[in-house]
Design an enzyme around this catalytic site. Sequence first.
Site, PDB file in Angstrom:
ATOM      1  N   ASP A 167      34.274  33.952  50.941  1.00  0.00           N
ATOM      2  CA  ASP A 167      34.254  35.322  50.270  1.00  0.00           C
ATOM      3  C   ASP A 167      35.230  36.290  51.000  1.00  0.00           C
ATOM      4  O   ASP A 167      35.023  36.250  52.237  1.00  0.00           O
ATOM      5  CB  ASP A 167      33.096  35.842  49.816  1.00  0.00           C
ATOM      6  N   ILE A 168      36.232  36.884  50.165  1.00  0.00           N
ATOM      7  CA  ILE A 168      37.083  37.863  50.999  1.00  0.00           C
ATOM      8  C   ILE A 168      36.254  39.149  51.402  1.00  0.00           C
ATOM      9  O   ILE A 168      36.818  39.824  52.509  1.00  0.00           O
ATOM     10  CB  ILE A 168      37.956  38.295  50.095  1.00  0.00           C
ATOM     11  N   ASN A 176      26.193  35.701  39.381  1.00  0.00           N
ATOM     12  CA  ASN A 176      26.224  36.957  38.722  1.00  0.00           C
ATOM     13  C   ASN A 176      26.860  36.591  37.362  1.00  0.00           C
ATOM     14  O   ASN A 176      27.974  36.072  37.165  1.00  0.00           O
ATOM     15  CB  ASN A 176      26.864  38.130  39.419  1.00  0.00           C
ATOM     16  N   GLY A 198      26.010  42.242  37.530  1.00  0.00           N
ATOM     17  CA  GLY A 198      27.139  42.483  38.366  1.00  0.00           C
ATOM     18  C   GLY A 198      28.349  41.436  38.697  1.00  0.00           C
ATOM     19  O   GLY A 198      28.938  41.524  39.714  1.00  0.00           O
ATOM     20  N   HIS A 247      31.188  31.226  39.086  1.00  0.00           N
ATOM     21  CA  HIS A 247      31.116  30.972  40.757  1.00  0.00           C
ATOM     22  C   HIS A 247      29.530  31.321  41.344  1.00  0.00           C
ATOM     23  O   HIS A 247      28.884  32.060  40.516  1.00  0.00           O
ATOM     24  CB  HIS A 247      32.021  32.013  41.610  1.00  0.00           C
TER      25      HIS A 247
HETATM   26  P1  AMP Z   1      30.875  38.417  41.470  1.00  0.00           P
HETATM   27  O1  AMP Z   1      30.562  40.313  41.620  1.00  0.00           O
HETATM   28  O2  AMP Z   1      29.725  37.705  41.339  1.00  0.00           O
HETATM   29  O3  AMP Z   1      31.883  38.324  40.347  1.00  0.00           O
HETATM   30  O4  AMP Z   1      31.644  38.097  42.674  1.00  0.00           O
HETATM   31  C1  AMP Z   1      32.882  38.042  42.811  1.00  0.00           C
HETATM   32  C2  AMP Z   1      33.330  38.024  44.452  1.00  0.00           C
HETATM   33  O5  AMP Z   1      34.633  37.403  44.555  1.00  0.00           O
HETATM   34  C3  AMP Z   1      33.081  39.158  45.278  1.00  0.00           C
HETATM   35  O6  AMP Z   1      31.991  38.862  46.226  1.00  0.00           O
HETATM   36  C4  AMP Z   1      34.471  39.402  45.807  1.00  0.00           C
HETATM   37  O7  AMP Z   1      34.412  39.881  47.356  1.00  0.00           O
HETATM   38  C5  AMP Z   1      34.940  38.005  45.895  1.00  0.00           C
HETATM   39  N1  AMP Z   1      36.331  37.818  45.641  1.00  0.00           N
HETATM   40  C6  AMP Z   1      37.181  38.541  44.895  1.00  0.00           C
HETATM   41  N2  AMP Z   1      38.470  38.139  45.215  1.00  0.00           N
HETATM   42  C7  AMP Z   1      38.575  37.425  46.073  1.00  0.00           C
HETATM   43  C8  AMP Z   1      39.664  36.313  46.769  1.00  0.00           C
HETATM   44  N3  AMP Z   1      40.755  36.570  46.456  1.00  0.00           N
HETATM   45  N4  AMP Z   1      39.154  35.586  47.791  1.00  0.00           N
HETATM   46  C9  AMP Z   1      37.885  35.241  47.978  1.00  0.00           C
HETATM   47  N5  AMP Z   1      36.877  36.236  47.328  1.00  0.00           N
HETATM   48  C10 AMP Z   1      37.194  37.059  46.562  1.00  0.00           C
END
Ligand code: AMP
Length: 115
Positions: free
Chosen positions: A34-35, A88, A94, A101
Amino acid sequence: MTSDTSDCIFCKVVKKEIAAKIIYENDDFIAFDDIKPVSPFHALVIPKKHYKNLLEVDDVNLLGKLMTSVQEVAKKNNLSDGFRTAINTGDNGGQTVYHLHVHILGGRFHKWPPG
Ligand code: AMP
Ligand code: ZN
């Protein structure tokens, strides 16, 4: 399944159009860091095929394989002390990225309920 996936950032990760630290891959899934990690270990496991979220999945076989991939990522990363998984779904869940994912959070204690 949503037909227009051209704006989906996780589809771009799958196609290697956006860089990500990929830590696991098989025919149907990838996992990457995760970023914005919220735990010492924070990875996302996603199907290569685009599904908006859990409500959109019509393939029970894929859901089983998704959980098996989560298990493999946890084992390969020595999360035997335990870990949190989260999917989520939708605005109240959220969800911010609309490509299914599973979060895997490890390396610290995770309290319940999460808030
Ligand atoms: P959610 O809130 O469950 O939809 O989680 C989305 C997740 O994706 C968050 O924890 C973000 O930090 C992560 N995220 C968004 N863009 C990227 C990216 N380019 N690479 C890795 N993680 C990402
Ligand atoms: Zn997508």
